[in-house]
Scaffold this motif. Structure first.
Motif, PDB file in Angstrom:
ATOM      1  N   VAL A  97      19.915  57.100  36.075  1.00  8.56           N
ATOM      2  CA  VAL A  97      19.176  57.323  37.054  1.00  8.56           C
ATOM      3  C   VAL A  97      20.115  58.063  38.033  1.00  8.56           C
ATOM      4  O   VAL A  97      21.242  57.377  38.485  1.00  8.56           O
ATOM      5  N   ASN A  98      19.612  59.299  38.237  1.00  9.68           N
ATOM      6  CA  ASN A  98      20.500  60.278  39.245  1.00  9.68           C
ATOM      7  C   ASN A  98      20.262  59.628  40.570  1.00  9.68           C
ATOM      8  O   ASN A  98      19.069  59.917  41.363  1.00  9.68           O
ATOM      9  N   SER A  99      20.981  58.799  41.159  1.00  4.50           N
ATOM     10  CA  SER A  99      20.863  57.895  42.459  1.00  4.50           C
ATOM     11  C   SER A  99      21.446  58.273  43.476  1.00  4.50           C
ATOM     12  O   SER A  99      22.714  58.700  43.817  1.00  4.50           O
ATOM     13  N   GLU A 100      20.590  58.414  44.506  1.00  3.76           N
ATOM     14  CA  GLU A 100      21.331  58.522  46.071  1.00  3.76           C
ATOM     15  C   GLU A 100      22.185  57.247  46.407  1.00  3.76           C
ATOM     16  O   GLU A 100      21.796  56.521  45.721  1.00  3.76           O
ATOM     17  N   GLY A 102      23.521  54.360  47.745  1.00  2.00           N
ATOM     18  CA  GLY A 102      22.617  53.153  48.220  1.00  2.00           C
ATOM     19  C   GLY A 102      21.503  52.768  47.410  1.00  2.00           C
ATOM     20  O   GLY A 102      20.856  51.714  47.757  1.00  2.00           O
ATOM     21  N   PHE A 103      20.945  53.601  46.579  1.00  2.00           N
ATOM     22  CA  PHE A 103      19.842  53.194  45.891  1.00  2.00           C
ATOM     23  C   PHE A 103      20.050  52.233  44.757  1.00  2.00           C
ATOM     24  O   PHE A 103      21.109  52.662  43.838  1.00  2.00           O
ATOM     25  N   THR A 104      19.455  51.308  44.696  1.00  2.00           N
ATOM     26  CA  THR A 104      19.771  50.124  44.013  1.00  2.00           C
ATOM     27  C   THR A 104      18.785  49.663  43.029  1.00  2.00           C
ATOM     28  O   THR A 104      18.696  48.596  42.296  1.00  2.00           O
ATOM     29  N   ALA A 105      17.635  50.207  42.845  1.00  2.54           N
ATOM     30  CA  ALA A 105      16.291  50.073  42.270  1.00  2.54           C
ATOM     31  C   ALA A 105      16.202  50.693  40.794  1.00  2.54           C
ATOM     32  O   ALA A 105      15.429  50.846  40.225  1.00  2.54           O
ATOM     33  N   ALA A 131      20.252  49.761  32.681  1.00  2.00           N
ATOM     34  CA  ALA A 131      19.747  50.712  33.968  1.00  2.00           C
ATOM     35  C   ALA A 131      20.981  51.113  34.656  1.00  2.00           C
ATOM     36  O   ALA A 131      21.354  50.186  35.462  1.00  2.00           O
ATOM     37  N   VAL A 132      21.528  52.281  34.771  1.00  2.00           N
ATOM     38  CA  VAL A 132      22.604  52.704  35.352  1.00  2.00           C
ATOM     39  C   VAL A 132      22.567  53.723  36.084  1.00  2.00           C
ATOM     40  O   VAL A 132      21.952  54.871  35.879  1.00  2.00           O
ATOM     41  N   GLY A 133      23.086  53.602  37.445  1.00  2.00           N
ATOM     42  CA  GLY A 133      22.986  54.635  38.328  1.00  2.00           C
ATOM     43  C   GLY A 133      24.160  55.557  38.372  1.00  2.00           C
ATOM     44  O   GLY A 133      25.254  55.031  38.067  1.00  2.00           O
ATOM     45  N   VAL A 134      24.061  56.865  38.421  1.00  2.00           N
ATOM     46  CA  VAL A 134      24.874  58.045  38.167  1.00  2.00           C
ATOM     47  C   VAL A 134      24.936  58.953  39.371  1.00  2.00           C
ATOM     48  O   VAL A 134      23.430  59.026  40.004  1.00  2.00           O
ATOM     49  N   SER A 135      25.824  59.745  39.501  1.00  5.58           N
ATOM     50  CA  SER A 135      25.827  60.683  40.724  1.00  5.58           C
ATOM     51  C   SER A 135      25.213  61.962  40.333  1.00  5.58           C
ATOM     52  O   SER A 135      24.754  62.624  41.242  1.00  5.58           O
ATOM     53  N   GLU A 136      25.152  62.086  39.179  1.00  6.35           N
ATOM     54  CA  GLU A 136      24.572  63.591  38.596  1.00  6.35           C
ATOM     55  C   GLU A 136      24.131  63.420  37.340  1.00  6.35           C
ATOM     56  O   GLU A 136      24.535  62.510  36.459  1.00  6.35           O
ATOM     57  N   LEU A 137      23.104  64.230  36.928  1.00  6.50           N
ATOM     58  CA  LEU A 137      22.584  64.373  35.600  1.00  6.50           C
ATOM     59  C   LEU A 137      22.372  65.933  35.177  1.00  6.50           C
ATOM     60  O   LEU A 137      22.123  66.751  36.108  1.00  6.50           O
TER      61      LEU A 137
END
Length: 153
Positions: A97-100, A102-105, A131-137
């Protein structure tokens, strides 16, 4: 059978497998397992959404993006095995998930794919998942998914 269920749920046919963006294949078979490359939420040749989840992309849009990415994984699998009816079990999903900041959902976003797969395949759709938060996709997509399935030979 499964393709009819997908059409019933989505309202459209399973698309053709997306062409790779670089030097790789959409899916690879090894024994009775099929591994997909990461699939983006493309629909009709373009991204369903663009940007970071929690900023430009809402959680709801990201949830739908995860479902579309899962559909694209299934298209890649079909391109290797010929029919989704050969799927015996969805084994694992990895949802990026390309996450902002602080986004943890991320798990809620990943549920878009997970719930869709269980709706289509029933118990055969239940799977392990990350389910993994990443800085870019790639292409600034909000979601990218890899899938592993077991097939009947």
């Amino acid at each position: 059978m499964y393709e009819e269920k997908i059409k019933e749920i989505l309202g459209y046919d399973l698309p053709e497998a997306a062409k790779p963006l670089a030097a790789y294949v959409p899916a690879q078979k090894f024994g009775n397992l099929v591994f997909t490359s990461g699939q983006l939420p493309t629909k009709d040749g373009k991204l369903f959404a663009v940007g970071k989840v929690g900023k430009e992309v809402s959680e709801e849009t990201a949830f739908e993006s995860a479902k579309i990415s899962a559909v694209n994984c299934l298209s890649a699998i079909k391109s290797i095995v010929g029919s989704l009816d050969k799927i015996d079990q969805i084994i694992k999903l990895v949802v990026f998930v390309n996450s902002e900041t602080g986004f943890t959902a991320q798990p809620k976003v990943a549920n878009g794919a997970s719930e869709f797969l269980v709706n289509v395949f029933g118990d055969k759709g239940k799977h392990a998942r990350s389910a993994v938060g990443v800085s870019e996709l790639p292409l600034d997509a909000p979601v990218e998914i890899e899938m592993i399935v077991k097939i009947n030979e």
